[in-house]
Design a protein around this motif. Structure first.
Motif: not given
Length: 295
Positions: A32-33, A147-150, A235-239, A287-288
């Motif tokens: 993750l970033p 929440e963390v993933f926005g 619903l979550i960003n693909k990253k 994949k990510s």
């Protein structure tokens, strides 16, 4: 405001704690970033602290554990205000995370309330009661993650809640024997009666048709919660999507193993091999990686 060096030391502390407690999740979250990764590790370290306090201190009087839970709750409030403690450890990292994601304070307090339930409630009359417990100890962490993933989609709250319930119910089915040794039996009493079985019959490990049907019913319901929880992923960003996907896939495989073992979780401990875990985790990470590479 803490010096950057202290903040970084605290983030390193929670990363090491995550790695020692769950190397699978540590490596899954590592790509993750940095900001997201630090937040996830901080939340995991907090949940581990609270869970271990309740689960690994059966020799302590209940009032002592309750006092320590109250102390943790106070520290949780203090770390947002950057009040220093004698042993900072994870608290600096957690405070930094909560200032960026203030909604997570409520979710982490729910974790405390859920673990507090384990001190005061050892059996559940019905599934509604059990669901409330699952929401506090498991769904709250999923809500903190989105929440963390926005994630802003309002439907995400329900799906994250259902995914948490699925994960915790899987834990409950797998750990019946271990939980009983700690004085807890989570399976709903009214459903035991509906299937003409009992706590003692479940714990006996004898292969009986009524027990098998009861466990089949439990597993089917868990699968339904997984199906609902999977709706969270788009619903979550693909990253970031691979994180909850990995968690779901690991626990879904545990549920599958329980079913393959004809629901006998008393005579054999259900666990995944390293190879099984690698087969689940590695494809999601690859994949990510490619999604991030070609964005």
């Amino acid at each position: 405001m803490y010096p950057t060096s202290e903040i970084n030391n605290s983030y390193n502390f929670v990363a090491k704690l995550t790695k020692s407690a769950s190397s699978n999740f540590y490596y899954a979250f590592k790509i993750l970033p940095r900001e997201k990764r630090n937040a996830i590790y901080s939340g995991y370290a907090f949940c581990r602290l609270v869970d271990d306090l309740v689960d690994k201190n059966n020799n302590l009087p209940k009032k002592n554990i309750e006092s320590q839970l109250f102390d943790i709750e106070n520290k949780l409030n203090d770390c947002i205000e950057q009040k220093k403690h004698k042993h900072n450890g994870m608290w600096i990292a957690l405070g930094e995370t909560l200032r960026k994601h203030p909604q997570n304070l409520r979710h982490l307090k729910d974790v405390i309330d859920g673990c507090r339930m384990d001190l005061n409630k050892t059996k559940y009359k019905n599934f509604n009661q059990l669901t409330e417990y699952c929401k506090k100890v498991a769904s709250s962490t999923g809500l903190a993650m989105i929440e963390v993933f926005g994630v802003k989609d309002l439907k995400a709250h329900k799906y994250a809640t259902d995914l948490g319930i699925a994960l915790q119910l899987t834990n409950i089915l797998r750990d019946i024997k271990e939980d009983y040794k700690m004085g807890r039996f989570y399976l709903p009493e009214d459903e035991l009666r509906n299937f003409n079985t009992s706590e003692n019959e479940i714990l006996s490990g004898e292969k009986k048709e009524n027990v098998r049907k009861f466990m089949e019913f439990q597993a089917k319901r868990v699968r339904d919660y997984f199906i609902s929880g999977e709706r969270l992923f788009p619903l979550i960003n693909k990253k970031y999507r691979f994180c909850p996907e990995i968690m779901k896939n690991i626990y879904f495989e545990i549920l599958t193993e329980i079913e393959k073992n004809n629901f006998d979780v008393i005579n054999k401990k259900i666990r995944l091999s390293k190879i099984q875990k690698i087969r689940i985790i590695f494809p999601s990470i690859i994949k990510s990686f490619y999604i991030g590479l070609f964005r």
